[in-house]
Enzyme design. Structure first.
Site, PDB file in Angstrom:
ATOM      1  N   GLU A  46       0.824  -1.205   0.000  1.00  0.00           N
ATOM      2  CA  GLU A  46       0.000   0.000   0.000  1.00  0.00           C
ATOM      3  C   GLU A  46       0.866   1.266   0.000  1.00  0.00           C
ATOM      4  O   GLU A  46       0.575   2.215  -0.713  1.00  0.00           O
ATOM      5  CB  GLU A  46      -0.895  -0.025   1.255  1.00  0.00           C
ATOM      6  CG  GLU A  46      -1.802   1.163   1.428  1.00  0.00           C
ATOM      7  CD  GLU A  46      -3.018   1.109   0.527  1.00  0.00           C
ATOM      8  OE1 GLU A  46      -3.423  -0.006   0.178  1.00  0.00           O
ATOM      9  OE2 GLU A  46      -3.538   2.188   0.172  1.00  0.00           O
ATOM     10  N   ASP A  47       1.904   1.275   0.783  1.00  0.00           N
ATOM     11  CA  ASP A  47       2.615   2.529   1.063  1.00  0.00           C
ATOM     12  C   ASP A  47       4.031   2.623   0.512  1.00  0.00           C
ATOM     13  O   ASP A  47       4.716   3.612   0.759  1.00  0.00           O
ATOM     14  CB  ASP A  47       2.659   2.772   2.585  1.00  0.00           C
ATOM     15  CG  ASP A  47       1.265   2.975   3.167  1.00  0.00           C
ATOM     16  OD1 ASP A  47       0.407   3.510   2.438  1.00  0.00           O
ATOM     17  OD2 ASP A  47       1.030   2.598   4.319  1.00  0.00           O
TER      18      ASP A  47
END
Ligand code: MN
Length: 568
Positions: free
Chosen positions: A68-69
């Site tokens: 996600e990051d």
């Protein structure tokens, strides 16, 4: 074992490699609290280790935000850590996209969707550990975000934790959300009870040596003692039932004694009652009769020194951990008996004892009649519930529960009939798809509508739900009826009832011609009632407005009593 210990013990093991990988991937990133991002990942992994989940879960906990990051691609993750870790991390990433936006009516669908998306219960454990740490650091976010996340925690994740038997966690999540959801009440509670907490805890600490002495006299050696403060949120709910009177709450702080065996629990209860008289009606045997949620413990309220009430809870270590950790505790016990800490195996007899399977089963049975019959515990761990359902999300965050194989058209009709009927196109996760596209759980679906659009007959060949099918059919029937009128009609028939008089027919035909309407034919016949006639005229127009105007004019003709018309 702490994450640090696991890494020290096996510096080239899965957890150690995951730690280094995450550290590299998130390097330079900081949390909103301005601490290094790694703190969040370590805290998450630490929780999973505390719940004594396997190394795969702990490693996935460390890696749970890389997809996600960071720029790490799922293929790279798979190459480095294999399918299992990747499945868990990918699952957590998918859950991250599921957002609760306040549709209370559909929140149960959202909870189900979370199970359906997870595929493996360990995904949910990681998500819960992640959420717990996020809640602990929620203070740094903007108020609106705080509110949304707190609400999601209280409405979605705390109930999921509780359904998994993780009551300690569920309680903690509720407590962390409480000040954000009910700031006034939470402040009130704090000021009201802070002092009372202190007073009662001090009292319990004072009487504990006497109690311990008493147990030793009966050759019971407590394994641990704990002064357990009632959780703020559950206290608040209890106060609401007791006129907000703190003096009526005996278990504000309870003395929790952990002993070795079930026999010791009962022996300790007898010993305590021999010294301090119990309060009638306050002895609860949740060992012989566990609560519906499988909570096991003995509770009693006694009159202690200085005549003050004390709630005492007695339980074994096993009961305690089961009460606190729910299904995660089962994992731990099997692993411990096998003398190994990773890769737990599950056997038939063990499976049968699992309350949470029962719970999920019940939950699922309300839902459909089919029985889940997990071949073994591990396959039960793979979440197969709701496999035949598809949970798709509206842009507003409502979760629509559909049978597997459903399409955007089914989705549209489940939102509203008008949206189904006017459905002209759809996007799934932002991409245009054909209307017969098969939806998958977690898809965010947006329906494009067009005014005056009507359902198409070939929709019937791909829709999955009876609801959509019925609405399409009825809309098609409606259209057939109106379309014969709109496209084919070329004639109108006027029926005029008028008093017989000379010149009537001439007046009528003149009026019609003045209106620029061609008369095709006209018939007259006598009315049975006597001196009235009925004139039937076919005109060459299907323009309703034109005819209606004409009718008004015809009504003004002397002797005309009644006019009706019909488009043919
Ligand atoms: Mn996270």
């Amino acid at each position: 074992m702490s994450v640090k210990d696991i890494i020290q013990k096996d510096p080239d093991g899965l957890v150690a490699r995951a730690f280094r990988f995450a550290e590299r991937a998130h390097s330079g990133q900081r949390r909103k609290t301005s601490e290094p991002y790694m703190n969040h990942l370590t805290a998450t992994a630490e929780k999973l280790s505390e719940w004594r989940l396997d190394d795969t879960s702990v490693a996935a906990g460390l890696l749970h935000d890389v997809l996600e990051d960071t720029s790490v691609h799922i293929d790279e993750l798979r190459r480095s850590f294999g399918d299992e870790v990747t499945l868990l991390v990918d699952g957590v990433t998918k859950l991250g996209k599921v957002k609760y936006r306040g549709a209370k009516a559909k929140v149960e669908n959202l909870r189900k969707m979370i199970f359906a998306l997870s595929q493996d219960l360990r995904v949910i454990f990681i998500k819960l550990a992640d959420r717990l740490h996020n809640m602990r650091t929620l203070g740094v976010l903007p108020p609106q975000k705080q509110k949304r996340i707190a609400e999601e925690t209280a409405e979605v994740y705390a109930p999921i934790a509780s359904r998994l038997g993780m009551y300690e966690l569920a309680g903690e999540l509720q407590d962390l959300a409480f000040p954000y959801l009910h700031p006034k009440e939470s402040r009130w509670l704090k000021t009201q009870i802070a002092e009372e907490y202190g007073v009662r805890r001090a009292y319990l600490e004072k009487i504990w040596p006497a109690l311990e002495q008493m147990l030793h006299g009966a050759t019971i050696v407590p394994a641990a003692v704990d002064f357990r403060a009632k959780r703020a949120y559950s206290l608040y709910r209890k106060l609401l039932r007791f006129d907000m009177d703190i003096n009526k709450i005996y278990d504000l702080v309870a003395l929790r004694v952990i002993v070795d065996t079930t026999q010791d629990c009962y022996a300790a209860l007898g010993t305590i009652h021999g010294h301090w008289p119990p309060l009638p009606g306050r002895i609860k045997d949740y060992i012989a009769m566990p609560k519906a949620n499988n909570y096991r413990s003995l509770h009693t309220t006694v009159i202690g020194p200085e005549g003050r009430y004390v709630e005492i809870q007695l339980r074994t270590k096993e009961m305690h951990e089961e009460n606190e950790y729910g299904i995660a505790a089962h994992w731990l016990y099997k692993a411990a008996t096998d003398g190994q800490t990773t890769q737990p195996r599950w056997d038939q007899q063990f499976k049968n004892t699992l309350q949470w399977v029962q719970q999920l089963k019940q939950w699922q049975e309300q839902y459909r009649d089919a029985e889940i019959n997990p071949e073994d515990f591990l396959s039960a761990m793979k979440v197969e519930f709701f496999r035949d359902r598809t949970f798709a999300i509206t842009p507003q965050g409502d979760v629509i529960d559909l049978p597997q194989g459903s399409t955007p058209v089914d989705f549209a009709y489940h939102i509203h009939t008008d949206i189904g009927n006017a459905c002209a196109g759809a996007t799934v996760n932002g991409q245009f798809v054909p209307l017969n596209h098969e939806l998958r759980s977690g898809d965010m679906v947006e329906i494009l509508t067009q005014k005056n659009k009507k359902p198409s007959e070939d929709w019937l060949s791909f829709v999955k739900t009876a609801l959509a099918r019925e609405h399409i059919k009825s809309a098609l029937r409606e259209r057939t009826r109106t379309s014969t009128l709109r496209i084919h009609p070329s004639k109108a028939e006027l029926k005029i009832v008028a008093q017989n008089r000379i010149g009537l027919l001439k007046d009528v035909s003149a009026t019609i011609t003045q209106s620029h309407v061609n008369i095709l034919d006209a018939h007259t016949g006598s009315q049975p009632s006597g001196n009235s006639s009925m004139i039937k005229i076919h005109c060459e127009t299907a323009d309703r407005k034109k005819i209606e105007k004409l009718v008004l004019k015809l009504k003004k003709i002397r002797g005309v009593k009644q006019i009706s018309y019909q488009l043919l």
